[in-house]
Each structure stands twice: as structure tokens, then as C-alpha cells.
Design an enzyme around this catalytic site. Structure first.
Site, PDB file in Angstrom:
ATOM      1  N   LYS A 185       5.294 -18.026  -4.839  1.00 17.31           N
ATOM      2  CA  LYS A 185       4.468 -16.936  -4.292  1.00 17.31           C
ATOM      3  C   LYS A 185       3.477 -16.441  -5.354  1.00 17.31           C
ATOM      4  CE  LYS A 185       7.102 -12.863  -5.297  1.00 17.31           C
ATOM      5  NZ  LYS A 185       8.058 -11.854  -5.019  1.00 17.31           N
ATOM      6  N   LYS A 210      14.658 -13.103 -10.221  1.00 17.67           N
ATOM      7  CA  LYS A 210      14.142 -12.383 -11.394  1.00 17.67           C
ATOM      8  C   LYS A 210      15.063 -12.507 -12.593  1.00 17.67           C
ATOM      9  CE  LYS A 210      10.943  -9.016  -9.494  1.00 17.67           C
ATOM     10  NZ  LYS A 210      10.440  -7.654  -9.553  1.00 17.67           N
ATOM     11  N   LYS A 242       2.305 -11.161  -9.942  1.00 21.04           N
ATOM     12  CA  LYS A 242       1.709 -10.681 -11.200  1.00 21.04           C
ATOM     13  C   LYS A 242       2.480 -11.186 -12.397  1.00 21.04           C
ATOM     14  CE  LYS A 242       2.952  -6.291  -9.153  1.00 21.04           C
ATOM     15  NZ  LYS A 242       2.372  -5.134  -8.542  1.00 21.04           N
TER      16      LYS A 242
HETATM   17  P1  TYM Z   1       5.762  -5.306  -5.459  1.00 23.47           P
HETATM   18  O1  TYM Z   1       5.175  -4.326  -6.412  1.00 23.47           O
HETATM   19  O2  TYM Z   1       6.285  -6.586  -6.018  1.00 23.47           O
HETATM   20  O3  TYM Z   1       4.728  -5.669  -4.326  1.00 23.47           O
HETATM   21  C1  TYM Z   1       4.028  -4.681  -3.561  1.00 23.47           C
HETATM   22  C2  TYM Z   1       3.822  -5.180  -2.149  1.00 23.47           C
HETATM   23  O4  TYM Z   1       3.081  -6.408  -2.142  1.00 23.47           O
HETATM   24  C3  TYM Z   1       3.793  -7.401  -1.406  1.00 23.47           C
HETATM   25  N1  TYM Z   1       3.550  -8.718  -2.033  1.00 23.47           N
HETATM   26  C4  TYM Z   1       3.155  -9.810  -1.365  1.00 23.47           C
HETATM   27  N2  TYM Z   1       2.895 -10.019  -0.057  1.00 23.47           N
HETATM   28  C5  TYM Z   1       2.493 -11.254   0.298  1.00 23.47           C
HETATM   29  N3  TYM Z   1       2.335 -12.288  -0.573  1.00 23.47           N
HETATM   30  C6  TYM Z   1       2.595 -12.126  -1.894  1.00 23.47           C
HETATM   31  N4  TYM Z   1       2.443 -13.150  -2.759  1.00 23.47           N
HETATM   32  C7  TYM Z   1       3.032 -10.840  -2.341  1.00 23.47           C
HETATM   33  N5  TYM Z   1       3.368 -10.331  -3.552  1.00 23.47           N
HETATM   34  C8  TYM Z   1       3.679  -9.023  -3.347  1.00 23.47           C
HETATM   35  C9  TYM Z   1       5.251  -7.000  -1.516  1.00 23.47           C
HETATM   36  O5  TYM Z   1       6.020  -7.554  -0.471  1.00 23.47           O
HETATM   37  C10 TYM Z   1       5.150  -5.496  -1.447  1.00 23.47           C
HETATM   38  O6  TYM Z   1       5.068  -5.063  -0.096  1.00 23.47           O
HETATM   39  N6  TYM Z   1      10.337  -3.393  -4.717  1.00 23.47           N
HETATM   40  C11 TYM Z   1       8.941  -3.291  -4.314  1.00 23.47           C
HETATM   41  C12 TYM Z   1       8.386  -1.903  -4.498  1.00 23.47           C
HETATM   42  C13 TYM Z   1       9.175  -0.841  -3.804  1.00 23.47           C
HETATM   43  C14 TYM Z   1       9.186  -0.589  -2.400  1.00 23.47           C
HETATM   44  C15 TYM Z   1      10.068   0.508  -2.227  1.00 23.47           C
HETATM   45  C16 TYM Z   1       8.559  -1.186  -1.305  1.00 23.47           C
HETATM   46  C17 TYM Z   1      10.008   0.046  -4.400  1.00 23.47           C
HETATM   47  N7  TYM Z   1      10.547   0.862  -3.455  1.00 23.47           N
HETATM   48  C18 TYM Z   1      10.335   1.039  -0.948  1.00 23.47           C
HETATM   49  C19 TYM Z   1       8.820  -0.631  -0.030  1.00 23.47           C
HETATM   50  C20 TYM Z   1       9.702   0.442   0.125  1.00 23.47           C
HETATM   51  C21 TYM Z   1       8.110  -4.248  -5.145  1.00 23.47           C
HETATM   52  O7  TYM Z   1       8.505  -4.608  -6.242  1.00 23.47           O
HETATM   53  O8  TYM Z   1       6.908  -4.599  -4.603  1.00 23.47           O
END
Ligand code: TYM
Length: 334
Positions: free
Chosen positions: A197, A113, A200
Site C-alpha cells: 500500500k 508494523k 508514509k
Molecule cells: P493513518 O494516519 O495511517 O491514515 C489516515 C487515513 O488514510 C487512510 N489511508 C489510505 N487509504 C487508502 N490507500 C492508502 N494507501 C492509504 N493509506 C492511508 C487510512 O485508512 C486512514 O483512514 N490509526 C489511524 C488513525 C486513527 C483513527 C482513529 C482513524 C486513530 N484513531 C479513529 C479513524 C478513527 C491511522 O494510523 O491512519
């Protein structure tokens, strides 16, 4: 052994896309019947990169509506915004003093990032995994359902939990298990580049399927998805080295609930001219009802706010005892 408690979050930046759905959200939905679940909008994590203040609240509501439309049931699960539970941030500070610089420096997502602009990244982007650890440790979560890209962060949360318990000679934190979906859903790739991957933050909308896409947009994105000219093989191993083909077959398998082998059993020998329309049809069947529910939920933002407020109150009550115990463990009165 404590009962199973599930905690996970999603950043309310942009809407839900297929990677989120298959990698995480549809598994959250299934887990609701098996465990006590807390799901939150990681709006504080969204501040680590540039934000539009006017948009953030709307985005949180929109994401909450998208989660409910996808099957998160506020009667079963606790749904709330991270910023509404200050205990997560308070524990986050204590844990920043447990986590080690070297541990954070190994986090690949920060490297991705921040890119070439590390010096200009926010400090929050660097320490973000520690807040993520607090997000789950404050509830003594046992399982954290996430996509593959978040696995390293959950492993860090485990390390932080164990070091804190050890440093202060307590049995306070539970080391949470990253719960990654089996097989193809764990990492859904871009439709334009099988090595990146689905995300968004990708500037090309053609790279991802969004929950809000119309049936025509879904069909068009799949039609234009990058592929190769070879027919599909019968043996999954022969998809290695064909990243785009592997991704599309994986998406199909994740939606139909089949193994990649079973999907190939039906399409082996056929080209993408036959496979893509079948995939588009499966996607429409999955997404169309969710989109319909989302449109309905959007008509009542007050109801979404009410659900989030109730969820926040329940989450606060669950977090408070762990936070108090952490304060006591480090020698602060609470
Ligand atoms: P975020 O918002 O990027 O994504 C949310 C969830 O979607 C999954 N994900 C994917 N899985 C498979 N293929 C993809 N291309 C893909 N893109 C996104 C992510 O693995 C995630 O499960 N840091 C985290 C948010 C967060 C969080 C937490 C998660 C904050 N605190 C505590 C778990 C526990 C995030 O940015 O996810």
C-alpha cells in the site's frame, strides 16, 4: 436512531499523501455537509513508533494545515489534536479492560508494523487499536470514514462497544460503521510495487505522491511508476494480475469520479505512454490548488493553533458525558 455523527483521525507523521487523500480525506470533506463531523490529528498514536519530540508539534500543525487546504472547514467540522482531549485516553484505559488479548492478537496492522521485531515493539503499538476505539466511541460516532487498511480496527471498536454494553447492561456505546470508499480509492498502492500500500513509512519517495510535490515531481513519479508492457484492456476483470496497471487506473478513476470501466472505455488499446501523461495531468489538476492553499496557511501558524484550540474545547464538551457515563457504568463515581 441517533443522528449521523462522523469521527476520524490521521497520524501527523509526514505529510498527506495520495493514499490518505483518496482513501479518506476527500471523503471527510464531502461528509461535512451531511453530518456533524469531528476530525483529529492522532498525535498520541504517533508515539507508538519512534518519535522526534522537536518535530511532533510542527508535524501536527502541518497536518492540520494540510487538512484545511484539502477542504476540511473549521466552520463546519471540529478539528483538533487527540492529545488535547484527555477523555479519549481515559476511556481508552477503561476499554483496555473490555478488549480481549485474543482480539488484539488478530490485528494485522500490528503484525505488519512490528514485523520480525515483535518483542521490541512498544506495548502502545499493540494496544493502539483500543485507543482508536475510544477515539470514536467517546463521541458515540455512527460512521468512521477510513481506508481499507483501518477496517479491522473499526470492527474491533464495534466488538468493544457491544461487549461493554453487554457486560455492564447499558446502552451507552454506539457500534460505529466503518465507512470505506467504494472501489479503487479504498486502497491506493505504492507506485513502485502494486502489492504494497502507498504509505508514509515507505523509504522510497518515488513510491508515493505527496501533497507537497511540485507539478514536475508528480509528472516524474508517474513517468517512473512501475507498469507492464501490455496495452490497457477494455474489461476491468482483465486488470486482475496486473497490480500496477490496476492501481494507476484506479487512481485515475478515483480522481475523475468515473468507474474503472469508464476510464478503460477511453484508454482501451493504448499503452502507458498515452495513459501516464493523462494521469499526471489529472493529479496536477487535483493537487495544485490544494498545495497553493497549504502554502498560504503555513504563513499563519497562530491561526492554525487557534483553530485547533477551539476544536479541542468543542470536542471536550462532546466527550465528557460519555466518559462520565462509562465511569458510572463500571462502578466509579464521576
Ligand atoms: P493513518 O494516519 O495511517 O491514515 C489516515 C487515513 O488514510 C487512510 N489511508 C489510505 N487509504 C487508502 N490507500 C492508502 N494507501 C492509504 N493509506 C492511508 C487510512 O485508512 C486512514 O483512514 N490509526 C489511524 C488513525 C486513527 C483513527 C482513529 C482513524 C486513530 N484513531 C479513529 C479513524 C478513527 C491511522 O494510523 O491512519
Amino acid at each position: 436512531m441517533s443522528a449521523m455523527r462522523v469521527v476520524s483521525g490521521i497520524q501527523p507523521t509526514g505529510g498527506l499523501h495520495l493514499g490518505n487523500l483518496l482513501g479518506a480525506i476527500l471523503r471527510w470533506v464531502r461528509m461535512q455537509d451531511e453530518a456533524e463531523c469531528l476530525f483529529f490529528l492522532a498525535d498520541l498514536h504517533a508515539l507508538t513508533v519512534e518519535v522526534d519530540p522537536a518535530q511532533l508539534r510542527d508535524n501536527s500543525r502541518e497536518m492540520a494545515a494540510a487538512l484545511i487546504a484539502s477542504g476540511i472547514d473549521p466552520a463546519k467540522s471540529i478539528l483538533y489534536a487527540q492529545s488535547a482531549v484527555p477523555a479519549q485516553v481515559e476511556l481508552g484505559w477503561i476499554l483496555q479492560c473490555t478488549a480481549r488479548m485474543g482480539w488484539l492478537e488478530r490485528m494485522t496492522q500490528f503484525k505488519e508494523k512490528s514485523g520480525k521485531n515483535k518483542e521490541r515493539s512498544s506495548v502502545g503499538l499493540f494496544t493502539y487499536p483500543v485507543l482508536q476505539a475510544a477515539d470514536v466511541l467517546v463521541y458515540r460516532a455512527t460512521h468512521v470514514p477510513v481506508g481499507e487498511d483501518q477496517k479491522q480496527h473499526i470492527e474491533l471498536a464495534r466488538d468493544i462497544a457491544l461487549k461493554f454494553n453487554n457486560d455492564f447492561d447499558v446502552e451507552l456505546f454506539v457500534a460505529p460503521e466503518p465507512y470505506i470508499g467504494g472501489g479503487s480509492a479504498a486502497r491506493v498502492m505504492s507506485l513502485r510495487d502494486g502489492m504494497a500500500k502507498m504509505s508514509k513509512s515507505d523509504p522510497s519517495e518515488m513510491s508515493r505522491i505527496d501533497l507537497t510535490d511540485s507539478n514536475d515531481e508528480i509528472a516524474q513519479k508517474i513517468r517512473k511508476a512501475r507498469t507492464d508492457p501490455e496495452p490497457l484492456p477494455a474489461d476491468p476483470a482483465l486488470l486482475d494480475g496486473r497490480a500496477e496497471a490496476k492501481n494507476l487506473v484506479g487512481i485515475y478513476a478515483a480522481i475523475s469520479g468515473e468507474t474503472v470501466e469508464q476510464v478503460l472505455g477511453r484508454f482501451a488499446g493504448q499503452g502507458f505512454g498515452a495513459f501516464k501523461p493523462a494521469l499526471a495531468e489529472a493529479l496536477v489538476a487535483l493537487l495544485e490548488p490544494l498545495r497553493g492553499r497549504l502554502e498560504q496557511l503555513r504563513r499563519d501558524p497562530g491561526e492554525i493553533d487557534r483553530i485547533l484550540a477551539e476544536g479541542a474545547a468543542r470536542a471536550q464538551a462532546l466527550a465528557a458525558p460519555t466518559l462520565a457515563a462509562a465511569y458510572r457504568a463500571v462502578g466509579l463515581a464521576r
